[in-house]
Design an enzyme around this catalytic site. Sequence first.
Site, PDB file in Angstrom:
ATOM      1  N   ASN A 275       0.874  -1.111   0.197  1.00  0.00           N
ATOM      2  CA  ASN A 275       0.072   0.018   0.035  1.00  0.00           C
ATOM      3  C   ASN A 275       0.673   1.228   0.003  1.00  0.00           C
ATOM      4  O   ASN A 275       0.266   2.405  -0.492  1.00  0.00           O
ATOM      5  CB  ASN A 275      -0.868   0.057   1.289  1.00  0.00           C
ATOM      6  CG  ASN A 275      -1.588   1.385   1.310  1.00  0.00           C
ATOM      7  OD1 ASN A 275      -2.561   1.741   0.736  1.00  0.00           O
ATOM      8  ND2 ASN A 275      -1.181   2.022   2.303  1.00  0.00           N
TER       9      ASN A 275
ATOM     10  N   TYR B 243       2.901   9.308 -10.961  1.00  0.00           N
ATOM     11  CA  TYR B 243       2.071   8.577 -10.270  1.00  0.00           C
ATOM     12  C   TYR B 243       1.130   7.679 -10.949  1.00  0.00           C
ATOM     13  O   TYR B 243       1.063   6.457 -10.659  1.00  0.00           O
ATOM     14  CB  TYR B 243       1.195   9.448  -9.049  1.00  0.00           C
ATOM     15  CG  TYR B 243       0.460   8.885  -8.266  1.00  0.00           C
ATOM     16  CD1 TYR B 243       0.732   8.396  -6.971  1.00  0.00           C
ATOM     17  CD2 TYR B 243      -0.954   8.581  -8.421  1.00  0.00           C
ATOM     18  CE1 TYR B 243      -0.187   7.544  -6.371  1.00  0.00           C
ATOM     19  CE2 TYR B 243      -2.200   7.969  -7.752  1.00  0.00           C
ATOM     20  CZ  TYR B 243      -1.455   7.686  -6.653  1.00  0.00           C
ATOM     21  OH  TYR B 243      -2.121   7.013  -5.595  1.00  0.00           O
TER      22      TYR B 243
END
Length: 252
Positions: free
Chosen positions: A88, A154
């Site tokens: 994560n 990203y």
Amino acid sequence: MSGLFDLSGKAAIVTGSTRGIGRAIAEALIAAGARVMISSEDPADTARVAAELGMPGCPCDVSDDAALAHLVAESLEVFGRIDHLVCNAGITGYPGSFAQIDMDDYARVMAINLRSQVVLCNLALPHIAASGGGAALLMASLSALRGNLRINAYALAKAGVAQLARNLAVEWGPSGVRVNAISPGFIATELSQPLLDDAAFMARRMAMTPLRRPGTPDEVAGAAVFLAAPAGAFVTGHNLVIDGGTLITDGS
């Protein structure tokens, strides 16, 4: 039916698990019966949240291969096994177009958001297989499925994460290891608070979202439990989008 979501006796690693979506996933896995290794790059935050949740903690800068190896070794030392992995931890990097991109920032975003997941999966998945099989969950993003002008490295890294999940699902499926990705949309977290406070942004974004609201970390965590638990035992190589319908709407 309750057994479908029972993780009793299972051991998990969750990176970036001291706040936001990562912490919600850790709490949900614990509630389902799993033991969870809490981890973040900040030793103080890791120790604090581990104490709050009554679980062990191991600080880890996921851009450091040696730190990732230590995280896996520490988890094996504490739990004696690894059944589930949740990759994560991530950073957003600087916003802007690719024409304006800072390549040093690009390198850091790719290292933390994508390369770290490759390294950590290579370290942990053999142990998951050795424990009789289990599941890995890789955090991708809705931004990897839509074009935009401001989310550059990203989005590119997260698209790679979704493909990594598919490749690893093929590679490790015969060993009983399932690998899936989750792509959250706009989720209300501490990090998204500036956007939540921006009335113009929220009006525009909610008009693009059929459910007309942001998601919550718990709603992502619920999906993570499903993908880890027996309920998701025949799901692998999937990218589960949790976005209130943003991806499928035309904004009407």
